[in-house]
Design an enzyme around this catalytic site. Structure first.
Site, PDB file in Angstrom:
ATOM      1  CE  LYS A  82      13.732  -3.222 -13.690  1.00  0.00           C
ATOM      2  NZ  LYS A  82      14.317  -4.451 -14.438  1.00  0.00           N
ATOM      3  CB  VAL A  87      22.252 -11.794 -13.567  1.00  0.00           C
ATOM      4  CG1 VAL A  87      21.613 -12.611 -14.752  1.00  0.00           C
ATOM      5  CG2 VAL A  87      21.271 -11.111 -12.831  1.00  0.00           C
ATOM      6  CB  SER A 147      10.343  -0.387 -14.776  1.00  0.00           C
ATOM      7  OG  SER A 147       9.125  -0.308 -14.125  1.00  0.00           O
ATOM      8  CE1 TYR A 197      11.790  -3.952 -10.532  1.00  0.00           C
ATOM      9  CE2 TYR A 197      10.781  -1.783 -10.870  1.00  0.00           C
ATOM     10  CZ  TYR A 197      11.130  -3.184 -11.226  1.00  0.00           C
ATOM     11  OH  TYR A 197      10.564  -3.638 -12.494  1.00  0.00           O
ATOM     12  CB  ALA A 254      18.001   3.474  -7.708  1.00  0.00           C
TER      13      ALA A 254
HETATM   14  N1  CAA Z   1       0.827   4.090  -5.493  1.00  0.00           N
HETATM   15  C1  CAA Z   1       0.108   5.120  -4.754  1.00  0.00           C
HETATM   16  N2  CAA Z   1       0.098   4.823  -3.450  1.00  0.00           N
HETATM   17  C2  CAA Z   1       0.896   3.978  -2.891  1.00  0.00           C
HETATM   18  C3  CAA Z   1       1.668   2.890  -3.590  1.00  0.00           C
HETATM   19  C4  CAA Z   1       1.506   3.017  -5.147  1.00  0.00           C
HETATM   20  N3  CAA Z   1       2.267   2.257  -5.808  1.00  0.00           N
HETATM   21  N4  CAA Z   1       2.027   2.073  -2.839  1.00  0.00           N
HETATM   22  C5  CAA Z   1       1.830   2.230  -1.557  1.00  0.00           C
HETATM   23  N5  CAA Z   1       1.044   3.347  -1.661  1.00  0.00           N
HETATM   24  C6  CAA Z   1       0.597   4.098  -0.317  1.00  0.00           C
HETATM   25  C7  CAA Z   1      -0.411   3.326   0.269  1.00  0.00           C
HETATM   26  O1  CAA Z   1      -1.644   3.187  -0.327  1.00  0.00           O
HETATM   27  C8  CAA Z   1      -0.490   3.953   1.749  1.00  0.00           C
HETATM   28  O2  CAA Z   1      -1.362   4.975   1.669  1.00  0.00           O
HETATM   29  P1  CAA Z   1      -2.309   5.328   2.791  1.00  0.00           P
HETATM   30  O3  CAA Z   1      -1.118   5.544   4.157  1.00  0.00           O
HETATM   31  O4  CAA Z   1      -2.885   6.770   2.510  1.00  0.00           O
HETATM   32  O5  CAA Z   1      -3.104   4.334   3.168  1.00  0.00           O
HETATM   33  C9  CAA Z   1       0.962   4.273   1.880  1.00  0.00           C
HETATM   34  O6  CAA Z   1       1.525   4.317   0.467  1.00  0.00           O
HETATM   35  C10 CAA Z   1       1.761   3.269   2.750  1.00  0.00           C
HETATM   36  O7  CAA Z   1       1.486   2.079   2.109  1.00  0.00           O
HETATM   37  P2  CAA Z   1       1.328   0.673   3.180  1.00  0.00           P
HETATM   38  O8  CAA Z   1       0.321   1.122   4.069  1.00  0.00           O
HETATM   39  O9  CAA Z   1       0.902  -0.272   2.162  1.00  0.00           O
HETATM   40  O10 CAA Z   1       2.782   0.412   3.891  1.00  0.00           O
HETATM   41  P3  CAA Z   1       3.701  -0.594   4.138  1.00  0.00           P
HETATM   42  O11 CAA Z   1       4.886  -0.128   4.577  1.00  0.00           O
HETATM   43  O12 CAA Z   1       2.559  -1.822   4.732  1.00  0.00           O
HETATM   44  O13 CAA Z   1       3.850  -1.312   2.793  1.00  0.00           O
HETATM   45  C11 CAA Z   1       4.905  -1.325   0.386  1.00  0.00           C
HETATM   46  C12 CAA Z   1       4.583  -0.521   1.733  1.00  0.00           C
HETATM   47  C13 CAA Z   1       5.428  -2.510   0.596  1.00  0.00           C
HETATM   48  C14 CAA Z   1       5.339  -0.328  -0.600  1.00  0.00           C
HETATM   49  C15 CAA Z   1       3.239  -1.358  -0.191  1.00  0.00           C
HETATM   50  O14 CAA Z   1       2.473  -0.363  -0.177  1.00  0.00           O
HETATM   51  C16 CAA Z   1       3.169  -2.046  -1.601  1.00  0.00           C
HETATM   52  O15 CAA Z   1       3.553  -3.123  -1.934  1.00  0.00           O
HETATM   53  N6  CAA Z   1       2.989  -1.038  -2.526  1.00  0.00           N
HETATM   54  C17 CAA Z   1       3.146  -1.157  -4.016  1.00  0.00           C
HETATM   55  C18 CAA Z   1       4.493  -0.858  -4.430  1.00  0.00           C
HETATM   56  C19 CAA Z   1       4.215  -1.313  -5.956  1.00  0.00           C
HETATM   57  O16 CAA Z   1       3.565  -0.417  -6.711  1.00  0.00           O
HETATM   58  N7  CAA Z   1       5.002  -2.154  -6.310  1.00  0.00           N
HETATM   59  C20 CAA Z   1       5.244  -2.494  -7.799  1.00  0.00           C
HETATM   60  C21 CAA Z   1       5.607  -3.760  -7.991  1.00  0.00           C
HETATM   61  S1  CAA Z   1       5.442  -4.269  -9.716  1.00  0.00           S
HETATM   62  C22 CAA Z   1       6.908  -3.921 -10.286  1.00  0.00           C
HETATM   63  O17 CAA Z   1       7.711  -3.113  -9.789  1.00  0.00           O
HETATM   64  C23 CAA Z   1       6.986  -3.836 -11.966  1.00  0.00           C
HETATM   65  C24 CAA Z   1       7.159  -2.507 -12.496  1.00  0.00           C
HETATM   66  O18 CAA Z   1       8.269  -2.338 -12.968  1.00  0.00           O
HETATM   67  C25 CAA Z   1       6.193  -1.787 -12.757  1.00  0.00           C
HETATM   68  P1  NAI Z   2       9.349 -12.495 -12.778  1.00  0.00           P
HETATM   69  O1  NAI Z   2       9.206 -12.330 -11.398  1.00  0.00           O
HETATM   70  O2  NAI Z   2       8.200 -13.370 -13.263  1.00  0.00           O
HETATM   71  O3  NAI Z   2      10.595 -13.267 -13.450  1.00  0.00           O
HETATM   72  C1  NAI Z   2      11.681 -12.914 -13.256  1.00  0.00           C
HETATM   73  C2  NAI Z   2      12.767 -14.011 -13.354  1.00  0.00           C
HETATM   74  O4  NAI Z   2      13.877 -13.461 -13.173  1.00  0.00           O
HETATM   75  C3  NAI Z   2      12.573 -15.138 -12.595  1.00  0.00           C
HETATM   76  O5  NAI Z   2      12.480 -16.258 -13.650  1.00  0.00           O
HETATM   77  C4  NAI Z   2      13.597 -15.305 -11.762  1.00  0.00           C
HETATM   78  O6  NAI Z   2      14.095 -16.580 -11.394  1.00  0.00           O
HETATM   79  C5  NAI Z   2      14.734 -14.404 -12.441  1.00  0.00           C
HETATM   80  N1  NAI Z   2      15.780 -13.998 -11.800  1.00  0.00           N
HETATM   81  C6  NAI Z   2      15.598 -13.280 -10.605  1.00  0.00           C
HETATM   82  N2  NAI Z   2      16.722 -13.306  -9.822  1.00  0.00           N
HETATM   83  C7  NAI Z   2      17.829 -13.714 -10.707  1.00  0.00           C
HETATM   84  C8  NAI Z   2      19.103 -13.757 -10.696  1.00  0.00           C
HETATM   85  N3  NAI Z   2      19.834 -13.109  -9.706  1.00  0.00           N
HETATM   86  N4  NAI Z   2      19.862 -14.287 -11.703  1.00  0.00           N
HETATM   87  C9  NAI Z   2      19.108 -15.080 -12.729  1.00  0.00           C
HETATM   88  N5  NAI Z   2      17.778 -14.791 -12.848  1.00  0.00           N
HETATM   89  C10 NAI Z   2      17.129 -14.277 -11.968  1.00  0.00           C
HETATM   90  O7  NAI Z   2       9.370 -11.050 -13.348  1.00  0.00           O
HETATM   91  P2  NAI Z   2       8.716 -10.455 -14.544  1.00  0.00           P
HETATM   92  O8  NAI Z   2       7.452  -9.526 -14.417  1.00  0.00           O
HETATM   93  O9  NAI Z   2       8.759 -11.450 -15.948  1.00  0.00           O
HETATM   94  O10 NAI Z   2       9.760  -9.286 -14.977  1.00  0.00           O
HETATM   95  C11 NAI Z   2      10.957  -9.352 -16.034  1.00  0.00           C
HETATM   96  C12 NAI Z   2      11.699  -8.123 -16.029  1.00  0.00           C
HETATM   97  O11 NAI Z   2      10.617  -7.235 -16.252  1.00  0.00           O
HETATM   98  C13 NAI Z   2      12.324  -7.870 -14.735  1.00  0.00           C
HETATM   99  O12 NAI Z   2      13.558  -7.078 -15.107  1.00  0.00           O
HETATM  100  C14 NAI Z   2      11.234  -6.780 -14.380  1.00  0.00           C
HETATM  101  O13 NAI Z   2      11.854  -5.760 -13.276  1.00  0.00           O
HETATM  102  C15 NAI Z   2      10.707  -5.947 -15.404  1.00  0.00           C
HETATM  103  N6  NAI Z   2       9.419  -5.563 -15.520  1.00  0.00           N
HETATM  104  C16 NAI Z   2       8.409  -6.122 -14.889  1.00  0.00           C
HETATM  105  C17 NAI Z   2       7.095  -5.393 -15.075  1.00  0.00           C
HETATM  106  C18 NAI Z   2       5.866  -6.126 -14.448  1.00  0.00           C
HETATM  107  O14 NAI Z   2       4.840  -5.325 -14.372  1.00  0.00           O
HETATM  108  N7  NAI Z   2       5.816  -7.317 -14.644  1.00  0.00           N
HETATM  109  C19 NAI Z   2       7.024  -4.098 -15.362  1.00  0.00           C
HETATM  110  C20 NAI Z   2       8.301  -3.303 -15.803  1.00  0.00           C
HETATM  111  C21 NAI Z   2       9.404  -4.096 -15.776  1.00  0.00           C
END
Ligand code: CAA
Ligand code: NAI
Length: 246
Positions: free
Chosen positions: A158, A63, A141, A154, A156
């Protein structure tokens, strides 16, 4: 059946929320194109759905590449004759704290989550305009609405997706095309698997329902917004978060 004879493209349809959506849309009578970067997973999911009687194809797309998005739209139209529904669901994370976030991590997420939505929507637009109808759903999201530690890039994208959704709802509504967004909370897929366990526990604790969402929960929201039941819903952002932020 809520989507009888509709043709739906689901980007990121190979796994997670996307593959559940493909399954649900197929059960509701849609012809489904699983459009994904991952060829192995995408072909496997499409084959499984075909075995269960769903009219489904896999289309390889990056994409982030506008030419690839155009080819996707052409291929789906060649196969199924039209495009009624586009679910802009493909997305990635490259999480890092602001001070450590690299330019590459910033750009990768912008290219897929923001530019990808623009490319795919622009690619299907001529077909939907010719049809005089369509439904486009962009995946935002909870992070795009409320922010999250470690997700500058991320968040920015969403938030940007919400801006595009509202703009297109105004621009494309007069052409019969509805545009809406879904903003999921934390959902049990590969994407959340990278979140450190301790942080995950804290996040789940904040959800009044005390659990992660299931991919089906988001697929059901996509279904509602794609169907005739949402005929007068345009430009909205449907939060499906278990009440994470209220
Ligand atoms: N909420 C609250 N606190 C958080 C946090 C979160 N989501 N993420 C990190 N922190 C805090 C940690 O607890 C830590 O606090 P302390 O210093 O008090 O211990 C501090 O921030 C720094 O974190 P790390 O020590 O882990 O720092 P790092 O540089 O090693 O890693 C990171 C940074 C990669 C961001 C890691 O913390 C991480 O993966 N955090 C989770 C981020 C997250 O929530 N991602 C969501 C993914 S799912 C998604 O994106 C789908 C969606 O749309 C919802
Ligand atoms: P996932 O990682 O399970 O699936 C994402 C899919 O997108 C994978 O199949 C991957 O191959 C495909 N993909 C990645 N880059 C691509 C590219 N350049 N071109 C075509 N396909 C590509 O993720 P999930 O959880 O199913 O997420 C789906 C959507 O929902 C995403 O936009 C994510 O940001 C959003 N989302 C997910 C949440 C969660 O907690 N899982 C929460 C909020 C939003």
């Amino acid at each position: 059946m809520k989507l009888k004879d509709k043709v739906a493209i689901i980007t990121g349809g190979a796994g997670g929320i996307g593959s559940e959506t493909a399954r649900l849309f197929g059960k509701e009578g849609a012809k489904v194109a699983i459009a994904d970067f991952s060829e192995d997973e995408g072909e496997k999911t499409a084959a499984e759905l075909r075995e269960s009687g769903i009219d489904c194809i896999f289309v390889k797309v990056n994409v982030a590449d506008p030419h690839s998005a155009e080819q996707m739209a052409e291929q789906v139209t060649d196969q199924f004759g039209k495009i009624d529904i586009l679910i802009n669901n493909a997305g990635i994370t490259r999480d890092a704290m602001l001070k450590k976030l690299s330019k590459e991590q910033w750009q990768q997420v912008i290219d897929v989550n923001l530019s990808g939505v623009f490319h795919c929507t622009q690619a299907v637009l001529p077909y939907m305009t010719a049809l005089g109808s369509g439904s486009i759903i962009n995946t935002s999201s909870v992070v795009g609405v409320h922010g999250n530690v470690g997700q500058t890039n991320y968040a920015a994208t969403k938030a940007g997706v919400i801006g595009m959704t509202k703009t297109w709802a105004k621009e494309l509504g007069p052409k019969g095309i509805r545009v809406n967004a879904v903003a999921p909370g934390f959902v049990d897929t590969a994407m959340v698997a990278s979140v450190p366990e301790k942080i995950m526990e804290t996040l789940i604790e904040k959800v009044p329902l005390k659990k992660l969402g299931r991919p089906e929960d988001i697929a059901n929201a996509y279904l509602f917004l794609s169907s005739e039941e949402a005929a007068y819903v345009n430009g909205t952002v449907l939060e499906v978060t278990g009440g994470l932020v209220i």
